[in-house]
Motif scaffolding. Sequence first.
Motif: not given
Length: 119
Positions: A4-19, A60-73
């Motif tokens: 199985r091929t998994f697409r994982v999107t990780v979102r966030g916000v930069f915080d307290s960046l210096t100049a 982009l990650d992969s696994g053998e089982e549907e449950e492998d999506i959590l470790p991919a995340s």
Amino acid sequence: MSNRTFRVTVRGVFDSLTAEQRAELLAHADEHDVLRSAFTAEGHLTYDVAARAAFTFRFLDSGEEEEDILPASERAEAAARAWLAERGYGYKNLRSSAEDLSQAPLGKRQRREAAKKGI
């Protein structure tokens, strides 16, 4: 078992960046433009700090089982954290979502091709 091929999107916000950090991100903004985004094994980062502090990593990650999506995340979030920490970028609100492409609905063209093949 199927791969199985998994697409994982990780979102966030930069915080307290210096100049200096902000200037560095702006200097490399072309490489991280959303129009160049792609799902890759090493992860692809997009942002537009000139407009807002949000960022997105695509993995982009992969696994053998549907449950492998959590470790991919979990791997994707860990990789995003490591990339940010390595550069000293602060962040907040890190969250991920994942899609198992074997479960994704077929597009119109894919349905047409499947119908031609009798699938």
